[in-house]
Structures are given as structure tokens and as C-alpha cells.
Scaffold this motif. Structure first.
Motif, PDB file in Angstrom:
ATOM      1  N   ALA A 113       0.833  -1.210   0.000  1.00  0.00           N
ATOM      2  CA  ALA A 113       0.000   0.000   0.000  1.00  0.00           C
ATOM      3  C   ALA A 113       0.862   1.253   0.000  1.00  0.00           C
ATOM      4  O   ALA A 113       0.585   2.217  -0.723  1.00  0.00           O
ATOM      5  N   THR A 157      -1.761   6.889   4.159  1.00  0.00           N
ATOM      6  CA  THR A 157      -1.982   5.554   3.595  1.00  0.00           C
ATOM      7  C   THR A 157      -1.840   4.481   4.662  1.00  0.00           C
ATOM      8  O   THR A 157      -2.649   3.546   4.740  1.00  0.00           O
ATOM      9  N   TRP A 203      -4.778   1.895   5.955  1.00  0.00           N
ATOM     10  CA  TRP A 203      -4.609   0.447   5.913  1.00  0.00           C
ATOM     11  C   TRP A 203      -4.874  -0.160   7.294  1.00  0.00           C
ATOM     12  O   TRP A 203      -5.574  -1.171   7.418  1.00  0.00           O
ATOM     13  N   PHE A 217      -5.536   6.879  -1.901  1.00  0.00           N
ATOM     14  CA  PHE A 217      -4.086   7.019  -1.970  1.00  0.00           C
ATOM     15  C   PHE A 217      -3.417   5.981  -2.866  1.00  0.00           C
ATOM     16  O   PHE A 217      -2.386   6.271  -3.472  1.00  0.00           O
ATOM     17  N   THR A 218      -3.978   4.781  -2.944  1.00  0.00           N
ATOM     18  CA  THR A 218      -3.334   3.735  -3.747  1.00  0.00           C
ATOM     19  C   THR A 218      -3.839   3.689  -5.172  1.00  0.00           C
ATOM     20  O   THR A 218      -3.168   3.135  -6.046  1.00  0.00           O
ATOM     21  N   LEU A 244      -8.216   4.255   1.520  1.00  0.00           N
ATOM     22  CA  LEU A 244      -7.113   3.489   0.940  1.00  0.00           C
ATOM     23  C   LEU A 244      -7.128   3.590  -0.580  1.00  0.00           C
ATOM     24  O   LEU A 244      -6.067   3.696  -1.218  1.00  0.00           O
ATOM     25  N   ALA A 279       0.985   4.008  -3.062  1.00  0.00           N
ATOM     26  CA  ALA A 279       0.687   5.414  -2.789  1.00  0.00           C
ATOM     27  C   ALA A 279       1.834   6.309  -3.237  1.00  0.00           C
ATOM     28  O   ALA A 279       1.612   7.402  -3.780  1.00  0.00           O
ATOM     29  N   ARG A 306       2.409   8.912   2.888  1.00  0.00           N
ATOM     30  CA  ARG A 306       2.707   7.602   3.465  1.00  0.00           C
ATOM     31  C   ARG A 306       1.991   7.414   4.806  1.00  0.00           C
ATOM     32  O   ARG A 306       1.471   6.330   5.104  1.00  0.00           O
TER      33      ARG A 306
END
Length: 408
Positions: A26, A130, A134, A206-207, A203, A30, A127
Motif C-alpha cells: 500500500a 496511507t 490500511w 491514496f493507492t 485506501l 501510494a 505515506r
């Protein structure tokens, strides 16, 4: 290369990118796909390109003119009838004083440092967001699984109640009590389902995965307060303040360089009537900063004050970061202690009480409602323990990614 990888990943079919992703995966996605980071990369590229021309001389200038053309008298409006009218072509080049050129170069490189520092701050923020998304999704799914397990246990309890009803050992109203408990669990399940959808959306944000999901466990996260305090000066946020301070110093140097004169060299060729000779002009123009007290000096003082403000802002930011780290470490210790209390005392006690109450219900020494309440209390204790575990994980990630090594 990073932009190429991002384009290649975005071009993959959705079905190929819908698989659950691990914590590290993840973060990697991101970092590749977040548009904020690509925007910051563009800012760094822009500052780098601008620095190439920062200390270069201005372009030369071409001068074209007709000089001393009569506008009255017998030769009005006529070329080459006297010895004054000329057709002139010339060129001039401005020379910026070396101190100013060096100051402009320093300012341009400071802009690069600022852009790179802002890029590092943005990467750290992405980061962190993200990682938290997660973790929230991972633990929300685990809490929902605990409720599903309790739902299965209610089936066994319902069978026991039905058997007792058939034998006449239980009141008919008691048959409704497991269903009432299921209704309460349904409310909890609805809230968790909504949370899961919200965390999954974060999630995905960002991903870039439209069906983002989690897999695997959270990597070990060790929080070392002393090491984090020792490395505060290297944080992207404080490096950004350092870069802005250097930029303010460069602005001060540029203002001081204005007190040194620039000069311009020019040359021209004047063509006259053939009976008269052509002329050549060569000259130098020099700036005269004679009134510095009311022109250059006030600007220098203003830029110096801005540099002082930048240093004070940096000092204030460092103090704020140090205080925030201490507060976050204290909260992390508190949440860790609460998690340990839940694992070693609250959950075992709730489990023991639920077991004893069910045994008492089976032996007809306790009513069904009390036994169900004990079962519900056990489920809530287990779900609460998972929530506390998730909070400890969130604390660790937030501390490590904010104050420590952001790249894993």
C-alpha cells in the motif's frame, strides 16, 4: 522512471489490480500513484530548470534608429541631404555585477531546496495517511469477524433455548432474547460495515485501487523515543524550514548586491550621406547607486528581518515538534498499557464470567437474559481489545512516520 512506473501501473486492467494489498505494498502504490507527489516532483523540476538561467547575463539588444532627420526647412523628410542624418544600427549588452549573479544563483538553488523539502513533507504525509487507512481497514475487518463469531455462538444458544422450551423448562418469551441480542449485534455490524467502507475509500484515495483491501499482518513497529528525539533535526518538516531560511538569506544577499553597480556596453554604426563619413559609437552605461540610504538599504533591512523571522519560525517549529513527540509518546504508552490491561484482565475475566453464566443457565440456576448479557459483554470486550490494539498500531505508525524514518 517513477512517472513511467506510475503510468504503467495505471494502465493495468482493474481486475489485475483488485487483489488485497499488504501494508508495504500500500505504501509503495501510494508513493507511485498519489497525484500530490507527482505535483511536487513537477515543482522540483521547475525549480531545477529555472536555476539554469538564474545567473546568466541578459540577452543582448539590437538598436535600429534614424538620427537627426530634418523635419523642417528645405530638406524636411529627406534622407542623406546633409551631414547630420544617419541610419544607425547598434548592439548593447548589459552586464550584471558578479555579486548579484552569485546571489541569484544561490536564491535559485535555495528554491530547489525548498521544493525538494516540500516534496519530502508531502511524501511523508501521503505515506502516513496511507498507513493509517490500511490499519483502520485491517482492524475494522477483524472486529467485524469477532461479531460474526459471536453470531455463530448464538446459534448454539438458540438451540439450547429451543430444547428447553420443548421440555417446558423455559418461558416462551425467553425464545426472543437471542434474537434481541442478534438485533443489537446487527447495529454494531452496520456501524463497522460503514467504517470499513469509509476506510476502504481512504485506501483507494491514496493507492488508486478501486477495490482496495488489506491482506497480511502489520509489520513489527518498534518505537524508540530516545532515537526519535535525537533525529528530530532531520525531519522533512524542519528541513523545509531550513530551506526557507537559506532562501531568505539568499534574498538578503541579493538585496545587498543591488548596491553594486551594473553596467551596459553598447556599440553603434551610423551611416550618413556618401559625401560625409560614417560614424562609430562605443560607450558604457554604469548604474550609480548614490542614494542607498533611501533605496537599497531599506530593502536590505527588510530582507534581513525576513531572514530573522525564518530562523525564529524554524526554532518555534522545532520546539513544537519536540513537544508533540513527547505528547504522542505519552499517549502511546497509555494506549499500550490499556491494551495490556484488556488482554491480561478484561477479556479473560469477561470470558470466565460468560462461561460461568452459561453453565449456570444450563444448570437452570440463572435466567437466559443474564447469560446473554454476559455473552454480549465478552464480545464487546474482545472487540474493544481489537480496537485498543488498532489504536496502539496507529500510534506507532503515526510516531514513526512523523518523527522517524518515513521510508520503510
Amino acid at each position: 522512471m517513477r512517472l513511467f512506473l506510475a503510468a504503467a501501473l495505471l494502465a493495468l486492467p482493474t481486475a489485475l489490480r483488485a487483489a488485497p494489498i499488504s501494508f508495504d505494498e500500500a505504501l509503495r502504490l501510494a508513493e507511485i500513484r498519489a497525484p500530490e507527489l507527482r505535483a511536487r516532483e513537477a515543482s522540483v523540476d521547475a525549480a531545477t530548470s529555472a536555476a539554469i538561467a538564474a545567473d546568466r547575463l541578459p540577452d543582448p539588444k539590437l538598436d535600429l534608429a534614424i538620427k537627426d532627420l530634418p523635419v523642417t526647412g528645405p530638406d524636411a523628410g529627406r534622407f542623406n541631404r546633409d551631414d547630420f542624418t544617419m541610419q544607425v544600427i547598434g548592439i548593447s549588452q548589459e552586464f550584471i555585477n558578479p555579486a548579484k549573479r552569485r546571489a541569484r544563483a544561490l536564491r535559485a538553488h535555495a528554491d530547489i531546496d525548498v521544493a525538494e523539502a516540500e516534496q519530502a513533507v508531502a511524501a511523508q504525509d501521503i505515506r502516513l495517511a496511507t498507513a493509517l487507512a490500511w490499519i483502520d481497514l485491517h482492524y475494522a475487518k477483524r472486529r467485524l469477524k469477532e461479531l460474526d463469531l459471536l453470531d455463530g455462538e448464538l446459534d448454539d444458544l438458540q438451540a439450547t433455548v429451543s430444547a428447553r422450551l420443548a421440555s417446558g423448562a423455559a418461558r416462551p418469551a425467553q425464545a426472543l432474547e437471542p434474537e434481541q441480542l442478534r438485533a443489537q449485534l446487527a447495529d454494531r455490524r452496520s456501524a463497522l460495515t460503514a467504517d470499513i467502507a469509509r476506510y476502504r475509500a481512504q485506501l483507494t484515495r491514496f493507492t488508486g485501487d478501486t477495490a482496495a483491501d488489506t491482506t497480511g499482518d502489520l509489520p513489527p513497529l518498534a518505537v524508540d523515543g530516545d532515537a526519535l528525539r535525537a533525529g528530530l533535526a532531520a525531519l522533512p518538516l524542519l528541513r523545509a524550514y531550513d530551506a526557507r531560511t537559506l532562501a531568505a538569506d539568499a534574498e538578503t544577499g541579493l538585496a545587498r548586491a543591488d548596491k553594486r553597480p551594473d553596467w551596459t556596453v553598447n556599440a553603434a554604426y551610423g551611416r550618413r550621406e556618401p559625401n560625409f563619413g560614417d560614424l562609430v559609437t562605443v560607450g558604457v552605461t554604469i548604474d550609480l547607486p548614490l542614494f542607498a540610504k533611501k533605496r537599497q538599504d531599506p530593502r536590505i533591512a527588510a530582507r534581513a528581518s525576513e531572514a530573522t523571522r525564518a530562523r525564529l519560525d524554524r526554532e518555534a517549529a522545532e520546539r513544537e515538534v519536540a513537544a508533540a513527540l513527547s505528547a504522542d509518546l505519552a499517549m502511546h504508552r497509555m494506549h499500550d498499557e490499556q491494551l495490556a490491561n484488556a488482554r491480561t484482565r478484561l477479556v479473560p475475566l469477561a470470558k470466565q464470567r460468560a462461561q460461568l453464566d452459561l453453565e449456570s443457565f444450563g444448570a437452570r440456576r440463572l435466567d437466559l437474559g443474564t447469560a446473554l448479557l454476559s455473552t454480549l459483554a465478552l464480545a464487546e470486550a474482545e472487540v474493544d481489545a481489537l480496537a485498543r490494539e488498532g489504536e496502539v498500531a496507529r500510534d506507532a505508525v503515526r510516531i514513526i512516520f512523523t518523527y522517524g524514518e518515513a521510508r520503510r
